[in-house]
Write an enzyme that holds these catalytic residues in place. Sequence first.
Site, PDB file in Angstrom:
ATOM      1  N   LYS A  26      84.122  66.521 -19.023  1.00 52.42           N
ATOM      2  CA  LYS A  26      85.328  66.424 -19.825  1.00 52.42           C
ATOM      3  C   LYS A  26      86.321  65.442 -19.205  1.00 52.42           C
ATOM      4  O   LYS A  26      86.835  64.552 -19.881  1.00 52.42           O
ATOM      5  CB  LYS A  26      85.954  67.822 -19.939  1.00 52.42           C
ATOM      6  CG  LYS A  26      86.949  67.976 -21.069  1.00 52.42           C
ATOM      7  CD  LYS A  26      87.595  69.364 -21.068  1.00 52.42           C
ATOM      8  CE  LYS A  26      86.603  70.501 -21.049  1.00 52.42           C
ATOM      9  NZ  LYS A  26      86.369  71.104 -22.371  1.00 52.42           N
ATOM     10  N   ARG A 352      82.649  63.572 -26.939  1.00 49.35           N
ATOM     11  CA  ARG A 352      81.394  63.800 -26.221  1.00 49.35           C
ATOM     12  C   ARG A 352      80.246  63.396 -27.136  1.00 49.35           C
ATOM     13  O   ARG A 352      80.440  63.273 -28.359  1.00 49.35           O
ATOM     14  CB  ARG A 352      81.265  65.249 -25.785  1.00 49.35           C
ATOM     15  CG  ARG A 352      81.345  66.225 -26.922  1.00 49.35           C
ATOM     16  CD  ARG A 352      81.370  67.661 -26.403  1.00 49.35           C
ATOM     17  NE  ARG A 352      81.631  68.576 -27.521  1.00 49.35           N
ATOM     18  CZ  ARG A 352      81.910  69.863 -27.374  1.00 49.35           C
ATOM     19  NH1 ARG A 352      82.019  70.392 -26.171  1.00 49.35           N
ATOM     20  NH2 ARG A 352      82.106  70.625 -28.419  1.00 49.35           N
TER      21      ARG A 352
END
Lengths: 898, 898
Positions: A26, A352
């Site tokens: 992240k 992502r």
Amino acid sequence: MTKWVYGFGADQTDGDASLRDLLGGKGANLAEMASLGLPVPPGFTITTDVCTAYYDNDQNYPETLKAEVDASLAAVEKSMNMKFGGSENPLLVSVRSGARVSMPGMMDTVLNLGLNDETVQGLAKQSGDDRFAWDSYRRFIQMYGNVVLGVDHHEFEDVIDGFLRHNDLKQDTDITAEGWQEIVEEYKELVERDTGKPFPHDPQEQLWGAISAVFDSWMVPRAITYRRINEISDKWGTAVNVQSMVFGNMGEDCSTGVAFTRDPATGENYFYGEYLINAQGEDVVAGIRTPQSLTIQGREKEGSDLPSMEETMPEVFAKLDILRTKLETHFKDVQDIEFTVQSGELYLLQTRTGKRTAQAALKIAVDMVDEKLITQDEALLRVDASSLDQLLHPTLDPNAHKDILTKGLPASPGAASGQVVFNSDDAEALANKGVSVVLCRQETSPEDISGMHAAEGVLTSRGGMTSHAAVVARGMGKPCVAGAGEIHIDSASRMIRVRDREIKEGEIITIDGSTGEVMAGEVATIQAELSGDFESLMGWADDRRRMEIRANAETPLDAKTALEFGAQGIGLCRTEHMFFDADRIQNVREMIFAVTEESRRDALEKLLPAQRSDFAGLFKIMDGLPVTVRLLDPPLHEFLPHSEADIEHFAKTAGIDGDQVRRRLGDLTETNPMLGHRGVRLGITYPEIYEMQARAIFEGALEAGGNIIPEIMIPLVGAQKELAMMRGVVEKTAAAVFEEQGKSLEYMVGTMIELPRAALTADEIAHSADFFSFGTNDLTQTTLGMSRDDAANFLPSYVGHGIFERDPFTTLDVDGVGRLVELAKVSGRATNPDLKVGICGEHGGDPASIMFCEQIELDYVSCSPYRVPIARLAAAQASIAEEARLGKPEADKAKKAA
Amino acid sequence: MTKWVYGFGADQTDGDASLRDLLGGKGANLAEMASLGLPVPPGFTITTDVCTAYYDNDQNYPETLKAEVDASLAAVEKSMNMKFGGSENPLLVSVRSGARVSMPGMMDTVLNLGLNDETVQGLAKQSGDDRFAWDSYRRFIQMYGNVVLGVDHHEFEDVIDGFLRHNDLKQDTDITAEGWQEIVEEYKELVERDTGKPFPHDPQEQLWGAISAVFDSWMVPRAITYRRINEISDKWGTAVNVQSMVFGNMGEDCSTGVAFTRDPATGENYFYGEYLINAQGEDVVAGIRTPQSLTIQGREKEGSDLPSMEETMPEVFAKLDILRTKLETHFKDVQDIEFTVQSGELYLLQTRTGKRTAQAALKIAVDMVDEKLITQDEALLRVDASSLDQLLHPTLDPNAHKDILTKGLPASPGAASGQVVFNSDDAEALANKGVSVVLCRQETSPEDISGMHAAEGVLTSRGGMTSHAAVVARGMGKPCVAGAGEIHIDSASRMIRVRDREIKEGEIITIDGSTGEVMAGEVATIQAELSGDFESLMGWADDRRRMEIRANAETPLDAKTALEFGAQGIGLCRTEHMFFDADRIQNVREMIFAVTEESRRDALEKLLPAQRSDFAGLFKIMDGLPVTVRLLDPPLHEFLPHSEADIEHFAKTAGIDGDQVRRRLGDLTETNPMLGHRGVRLGITYPEIYEMQARAIFEGALEAGGNIIPEIMIPLVGAQKELAMMRGVVEKTAAAVFEEQGKSLEYMVGTMIELPRAALTADEIAHSADFFSFGTNDLTQTTLGMSRDDAANFLPSYVGHGIFERDPFTTLDVDGVGRLVELAKVSGRATNPDLKVGICGEHGGDPASIMFCEQIELDYVSCSPYRVPIARLAAAQASIAEEARLGKPEADKAKKAA
């Protein structure tokens, strides 16, 4: 001095996507986006090194960490022009964990951190919305109270329920600012009661509490177990991301949503996503309000009346659409994005790689090559080879209701529904009437083959991933759930018992061979179709792979299927399957009952024409391709009648006394048939059997004409002399046939390496072998001392405990079995540099095992026809990975491609 | 230039005993004797190199051979003052083959070569005995015609029979010189008729015919097969010995005989032998005349009236007696001599090491050390370790009549007679009444143990050398014939069928576990006694060996036997054997039927006291010695009732429904139990079982007191994590017991290496192991993929074809299994230098396997109690051989002895 904290945001960003190990997935992606100039709310990442240092040092932080966090926080305050803990314009932050890979059990998220009785006033003033401010505050206490302080979330919900009841309100939305304020007070009391301490008021205390909660969650049992199973080192650690909050629920000019840069279900190249106006991220996921489509195209596709973001917020959407392209161009893959619009301002909270279905993965990979976004090599690596199975077999409709009875092993993919039947005869009889059936057996044996063919699917209560049922079903491309241990198959009273439920013969069940689920009733299925994309990708794979792909097949149908799926030959033709035909089994049994070599030869003489025509047929289909034929392998008792009726029938037909048949049956029974009188041991004790088979092969090949080089394979060899003797029998037979017919052909003689001793003495065995084919099913059984038919009682527990990472009958055990395979290949080649080396066990269709085969440079892998496409792709991926590992220069690749 | 021919004789001798490879055994010993000045008829040896050259060169001789043979023959003529082919004083020769080792199928001997119609006249004149001359001539034609020209010997006998009939004579001795002359003519006609060519008249042609016959016989199928089985290279070749004839049948001052320098049956140090006056060597062997003893002592021992040579030919005997001493002093071992006295002149025709019984070997070896003829090391090497078995078990009286029914495997040595019984209960019942019984079973299972104890011997129709019956019987020191495949054991009609014979229950049979023979009726047995010589030799062995010897034992009786036989500890205590006691099996079964961990723990709790007292008892007996305890190994179904009556009884006692018992039985049934849910797999799935056993061991050891270091062994480990997990269970239990009792003790935790994967990953496994014990029984089964219970159907054929030199379940398969053992030992020690390493499979009692264990430097071998003496001697022999191989200086040995 070690840098412990990495900032990100519009002003300055320290990291990028390459620092994934240090910043977690992240954090690295947030840094990457920020450094691309994308609108990311500023924040900072506390590195995974801190986590490691924390545990190395008795859960104490590095000395300089506090100062670095303070500095980073100050930078965020400056960038946002806000103050953490300030009563005016307070800065609120989110705190999230972020390991290299996401991990269940870890602490996830705390939002709105920084709120307290003072800052909530600042937030109210800043947003101009009292209710929003107090609602945010109670959400923070609830989240922090639960994940950091360990207060059960039901207790918080009870408070709200009590409030609603007490005030005669229906739902949360009816609660006013004052109401939330009251609830906040009750929440604080609840936390103090439960934890013995007041809820922390100081934002710094809140922040460090949350940071520690993340680091502490690294070592909770669930996370440790997950890491052990997935071989993730404890030393990797997790990072902590602290990021300034933005709000999608501050009014009608706010919104929040999630989006995929392409459709993750179909792969179609359009902007796919959902949003909600005036909402927080969790609302989109929670399903309380119906999310709306991002685009007009999406809305129309779904037939929805709710307006799209493209319509409601055209300007912001245009910005988002530009970011979509920017992200895909940058990351060169489909992105899964979270965004928030606060007062008309767009922020990206996360990006992502987007998860996708097999079908979408295929389309996206091929499209992106067409778009020149990625290379063919990259496209090949983008598709999970195993997932191709989903494209080749019908699957359950994901929207259908499922009444799940139990779960077994996903032994052969695809879904099937049908009436429950308990034996082959019933299966065939009903199938002939057009009735769909599912054959249910404790375990199957070669006698069940016709019933398996007739059935839509197969369910067994015993046996593992490579049990007879599983192997044969995969070969047939037929769905199978194996080893469903909870099921008691009571064929006497013609019913199945699962716990307290009973399913009678004739009732319908559905099995999903991709998941192992067994369901009552019929569940709708869908059939995915092979698109042109599939052909494109397979074509690239064929250009790219080094290894040949063959199929394990013996019937004309199997052989044709194998060719359609792109097999380059047959790597394993199991001749015994040809013996089970109703019109042949009688002769086989007579051969077994022969007491002299002469009478055995008579019986074999009768089998010869049938075997010859089998081979001639197969060789015609496979013209121009290699065909490896394995001589008789199973112990003779597999061919004998077992039921009383069968025994009597056979005895009568053969003119033998029934008791004599029973006695012979008793004599042939073995304690451990897997380790018994089978394979080459039959050839040594009854050479005339192999002689007949060799004759059938040579005569069949000459009859077929064309260009065939039969590869005759002697099974279960453990010593060089066994192979040398059988090679002698084959060569003598070849000479005799060629002499008789006045013509000849080339052929090879080789062996299956399926015993540890064969691998250990491969240097000697190679003196008599033109090829080795690794029979990794049996090699796994012997090396591990584990019967695949009996492993169901303990193997799940073994995989659960992480003793084996994966089922060794599915994925090759590299440390044990793999070591023998490599040893045998190397020492065999040392003796005979021309030795052809391949693998024909079930592992030949498993991508991880194929990778190993590429690493040790086998010539080919052979697998069941339906797995051939998987093997083709996996072999290409393995080639690419091996070149990368060995650092082959691009020039080499280009040369090879040319 | 290569020398092809080596002469020997009084005048000049070219070779000696060291040239065995070149001259063959016979030729080398003749040369040795000649060079010692012993009276050997002169001759020459054509070397084994000639044989090799002959075959390398299309069966042509080396160019210079003829000249060398001529020269050597001339030397013999000169030495004997005779002429080969001369009509006066003709030289006759014998031609014999002589390979390094004697070999069936090879041409043996042609005597009297050189005779023809002229030379026979010379012989008659020279000997003054016409009849002798013509008889010799006809013998020559007969022998040469048969072995060189291939005429069937019956045809020659027919000629003599016809002559006797025609002349109305009774026997050969009635035939006169003229008669033999007539027969010679008929013989010559016979040969010409059969072969199409006249019998060769030219002595040179005769000689070369005989030489070629010897060389050609090197490649007859029987010799080739023998060499293949015995791993003798075809390149070794045979030599040919040509020696001048001497005659023991030229009158009353002639004689011939064979002698042993000591009694080969008892080892007693007196001149043992037989002779006949006026006879040829073959007469002594043929048994037509009764041979007479050499010595007065011998004559008296045998109670014979016939005069000894010591009496009839005292002068020649005195010479012979001197040669006896000379030969023993020179060869330092008992010699087996052939001699001939021609006209009062003594000649030695052959000497070789004398074969002897086990008892004799022992006595001779010890005596010769006392006589300072050989060293203790030499004495240790003189006794075949395996043969000690003969001294420890009763054997069949060699003079008794045997009515052999069939032959099985010699599974456990010793002979036993008794009534046929078919089950354990009957065996016990009859044994309790004092009746000897032989337990006859298809195969035995742990439930038969009490019956095996009660029986005199055990006979099974299935299973191999390491089947349950074989292993357990050897452990008990009880005779056993296993896998007698021709026997049908029909326990229903209570009889045994062997081909067309039937033996009913209660009839008496005899089994010989040393040969595998099964006989009808009772055959007398003799019991050899352990003498002081045995103790002496064992003492020297103990001084000399490097490896420790332990025993596999679990009962107090076994343990005491093991100690008596010199075991230095227990290498394998199989705890499951403790579970079969009638009063425990019920608890074991209840444990198996427990569905929850809790109820399983309850059942285990009941078993604990019994196991604890077992261990306490064993530890007391073994005080001060290591005891390796293996935790539960067999699959649980081995403990369950199988007969309907047993099932009902168990169900009733345990209060479980009979059908439930049957269902559980079905669930636990395994296709390949050897590869199933057993060993550590039980520990992984039911850790509470191993926990109970560990507790019983620790509590038992503390109860026993004394000095015990239990070595806890986890079976069937294939992966390091398995052992690590079970080690955790053991350590936790130890800590708990020590805490409870306030005292502690040392212990070790290790594993059996019995799976190929364990050997291949031994480097990892050693991280969790204090010791490795190679379970070579199972390791052989898995490495070879061969079930010892099922191998009887093909293994004999494998040994017959020379695929395996010896039964791999008896002698370790060094190339396959041995390689894994060595690999595991080396890589285990690399990880853990203190790792204790031993072997506890059946191979631990096999001398050839013990040699291998010494070569790879294991710390100990463990075998069944009755094989401990064998292992002690074999280990000493292995030490000596290894030192010799590694060229350790004598100084080292001396130092070690000191």
